[in-house]
Design a protein around this motif. Structure first.
Motif, PDB file in Angstrom:
ATOM      1  N   GLN A  98       0.933  -1.203  -0.093  1.00 21.99           N
ATOM      2  CA  GLN A  98       0.065   0.087   0.042  1.00 21.99           C
ATOM      3  C   GLN A  98       0.904   1.367  -0.059  1.00 21.99           C
ATOM      4  O   GLN A  98       0.486   2.391   0.626  1.00 21.99           O
ATOM      5  CB  GLN A  98      -0.874  -0.045   1.110  1.00 21.99           C
ATOM      6  N   SER A  99       2.131   1.031  -0.426  1.00 23.54           N
ATOM      7  CA  SER A  99       3.143   2.224  -0.571  1.00 23.54           C
ATOM      8  C   SER A  99       3.654   2.232  -1.732  1.00 23.54           C
ATOM      9  O   SER A  99       3.317   1.607  -2.700  1.00 23.54           O
ATOM     10  CB  SER A  99       4.044   2.114   0.659  1.00 23.54           C
ATOM     11  N   PHE A 146      13.584   5.358  -0.712  1.00 19.75           N
ATOM     12  CA  PHE A 146      12.732   5.986   0.136  1.00 19.75           C
ATOM     13  C   PHE A 146      11.229   5.602   0.012  1.00 19.75           C
ATOM     14  O   PHE A 146      10.978   5.265  -1.201  1.00 19.75           O
ATOM     15  CB  PHE A 146      12.587   7.743  -0.020  1.00 19.75           C
ATOM     16  N   VAL A 147      10.421   5.375   1.201  1.00 14.88           N
ATOM     17  CA  VAL A 147       9.010   4.855   0.769  1.00 14.88           C
ATOM     18  C   VAL A 147       8.110   5.864   1.133  1.00 14.88           C
ATOM     19  O   VAL A 147       8.115   6.638   2.466  1.00 14.88           O
ATOM     20  CB  VAL A 147       9.140   3.621   1.840  1.00 14.88           C
ATOM     21  N   ASP A 148       7.204   6.170   0.236  1.00 17.15           N
ATOM     22  CA  ASP A 148       6.037   7.123   0.556  1.00 17.15           C
ATOM     23  C   ASP A 148       5.103   6.081   0.994  1.00 17.15           C
ATOM     24  O   ASP A 148       4.384   5.257   0.425  1.00 17.15           O
ATOM     25  CB  ASP A 148       5.706   7.618  -0.673  1.00 17.15           C
ATOM     26  N   GLU A 149       4.737   6.184   2.427  1.00 25.41           N
ATOM     27  CA  GLU A 149       3.738   5.409   3.231  1.00 25.41           C
ATOM     28  C   GLU A 149       2.374   5.793   2.935  1.00 25.41           C
ATOM     29  O   GLU A 149       1.526   5.200   3.286  1.00 25.41           O
ATOM     30  CB  GLU A 149       3.957   5.096   4.424  1.00 25.41           C
ATOM     31  N   ASN A 150       2.076   7.070   2.216  1.00 27.40           N
ATOM     32  CA  ASN A 150       0.825   7.586   2.367  1.00 27.40           C
ATOM     33  C   ASN A 150       0.436   8.082   0.847  1.00 27.40           C
ATOM     34  O   ASN A 150       0.281   9.314   0.637  1.00 27.40           O
ATOM     35  CB  ASN A 150       0.726   8.630   3.285  1.00 27.40           C
ATOM     36  N   PRO A 151       0.779   7.335  -0.202  1.00 25.20           N
ATOM     37  CA  PRO A 151       0.360   7.769  -1.505  1.00 25.20           C
ATOM     38  C   PRO A 151      -0.958   8.020  -1.702  1.00 25.20           C
ATOM     39  O   PRO A 151      -2.040   7.382  -1.147  1.00 25.20           O
ATOM     40  CB  PRO A 151       0.635   6.538  -2.351  1.00 25.20           C
ATOM     41  N   ALA A 152      -1.312   8.844  -2.537  1.00 23.50           N
ATOM     42  CA  ALA A 152      -2.894   9.149  -3.227  1.00 23.50           C
ATOM     43  C   ALA A 152      -3.157   8.096  -4.120  1.00 23.50           C
ATOM     44  O   ALA A 152      -2.582   7.440  -4.802  1.00 23.50           O
ATOM     45  CB  ALA A 152      -2.917  10.725  -3.733  1.00 23.50           C
ATOM     46  N   LYS A 178       2.022   5.127 -10.647  1.00 19.87           N
ATOM     47  CA  LYS A 178       0.554   4.854 -10.141  1.00 19.87           C
ATOM     48  C   LYS A 178       0.590   4.177  -8.863  1.00 19.87           C
ATOM     49  O   LYS A 178       1.223   3.080  -8.647  1.00 19.87           O
ATOM     50  CB  LYS A 178      -0.047   3.848 -11.371  1.00 19.87           C
ATOM     51  N   SER A 179      -0.460   4.505  -8.161  1.00 18.58           N
ATOM     52  CA  SER A 179      -0.828   4.013  -6.510  1.00 18.58           C
ATOM     53  C   SER A 179      -1.344   2.825  -6.714  1.00 18.58           C
ATOM     54  O   SER A 179      -2.197   2.388  -7.542  1.00 18.58           O
ATOM     55  CB  SER A 179      -1.452   5.179  -6.019  1.00 18.58           C
ATOM     56  N   PRO A 180      -1.011   1.703  -5.785  1.00 18.77           N
ATOM     57  CA  PRO A 180      -1.729   0.405  -5.650  1.00 18.77           C
ATOM     58  C   PRO A 180      -2.891   0.447  -5.124  1.00 18.77           C
ATOM     59  O   PRO A 180      -3.550  -0.629  -5.000  1.00 18.77           O
ATOM     60  CB  PRO A 180      -0.707  -0.335  -5.214  1.00 18.77           C
ATOM     61  N   ILE A 181      -3.286   1.626  -4.493  1.00 19.65           N
ATOM     62  CA  ILE A 181      -4.547   1.724  -3.660  1.00 19.65           C
ATOM     63  C   ILE A 181      -5.788   2.204  -4.261  1.00 19.65           C
ATOM     64  O   ILE A 181      -5.772   2.718  -5.266  1.00 19.65           O
ATOM     65  CB  ILE A 181      -4.219   2.520  -2.519  1.00 19.65           C
ATOM     66  N   ALA A 182      -6.945   1.778  -3.755  1.00 20.50           N
ATOM     67  CA  ALA A 182      -7.875   2.005  -4.547  1.00 20.50           C
ATOM     68  C   ALA A 182      -8.508   3.735  -4.153  1.00 20.50           C
ATOM     69  O   ALA A 182      -8.070   4.234  -3.188  1.00 20.50           O
ATOM     70  CB  ALA A 182      -9.221   1.167  -4.172  1.00 20.50           C
TER      71      ALA A 182
END
Length: 262
Positions: A98-99, A146-152, A178-182
């Motif tokens: 989710q990041s 670097f990990v973006d833990e809070n992508p849109a 492209k973010s993996p979250i819905a």
């Protein structure tokens, strides 16, 4: 049309149209009417030899024929180039759970103090989301992550800003991941004396819940911070029977839903 070529083995920068442009080794920048069009690798010319000609090749044509009109040609080798404090050889990003994981690599560094990582959801407005310490001065390959833990939800844009020990800075190219979250979602149930709301948020964010009646009159507005995932809350509202509209408003988007109070 303007072409800025760097056929050396070291990255350089140049100032044009009021901004500093980074130019990686053995690549060239193309500008048309003052607008940056592309950066691409040069042809088969050996490194560190003078660039004294350009060739335009027509492609995607049935007969491979093309016509190009060029006037007001000016050639110069007098553009002042500055050796960059780092030679950035790659900058990539990819989804991870989710990041989003960002990776970059340098071939060499000179007085590199630190990197600042910038993010944007529209490709234009960027904000800092973190920093990583640089390696000072080195001629060996260095890798960073670097990990973006809070992508849109959707596409996220990233850029690096490198800071020297003297405070000067240079920016990298912008990459899109492209973010993996819905996308976020919103559901509402109006009970006697309350409105029960569930927000499935794509990322942690601040926002405002706004409830309007069918005429557009605002009934209630509540500020809140939601965490990534499912958030539930109940608003103590005693609504009349009818149709209502609820908005969840954040800095980057508005999610709307209709609901009925029987």
């Amino acid at each position: 049309m303007e072409i800025y070529g760097n056929n050396s083995t070291a990255a350089v920068s140049y100032t044009r149209f009021g901004t500093t442009q980074n130019l990686e080794p053995q690549t060239y920048d193309l500008w048309v009417d003052g607008v940056f069009v592309l950066n691409t690798a040069k042809g088969n010319l050996p490194a560190d030899t003078d660039i004294d000609s350009f060739m335009f090749i027509g492609e995607n044509s049935t007969n491979n024929d093309a016509i190009i009109y060029i006037d007001d040609i000016e050639y110069s080798n007098t553009l002042t180039l500055t050796t960059l404090p780092i030679s950035l050889t790659s900058f990539t990003g990819k989804p991870r759970d989710q990041s989003i994981l960002l990776n970059w690599e340098t071939a060499s560094e000179i007085n590199n103090r630190y990197f600042e990582i910038l993010k944007s959801v529209n490709g234009n407005t960027f904000t800092a989301i973190g920093t990583l310490k640089g390696c000072g001065t080195t001629n060996t390959k260095k890798t960073y992550s670097f990990v973006d833990e809070n992508p849109a939800a959707g596409t996220n844009y990233y850029q690096l800003v490198q800071y020297d020990l003297d405070g000067k800075s240079t920016k990298s190219k912008i990459i899109a991941v492209k973010s993996p979250i819905a996308s976020s979602s919103l559901t509402v149930y109006a009970a006697p004396g309350s409105v029960n709301i569930s927000i499935n948020a794509a990322n942690e964010t601040d926002g405002a819940l706004q409830i309007f009646d069918i005429t557009g009159k605002k009934i209630n507005e509540t500020k809140l911070n939601v965490r990534k995932g499912v958030n539930t809350l109940g608003l103590p509202l005693n609504l009349n029977s009818g149709i209502y509209i609820i908005n969840f408003v954040t800095a980057s988007k508005v999610i709307s839903s209709k609901f009925m109070k029987e």
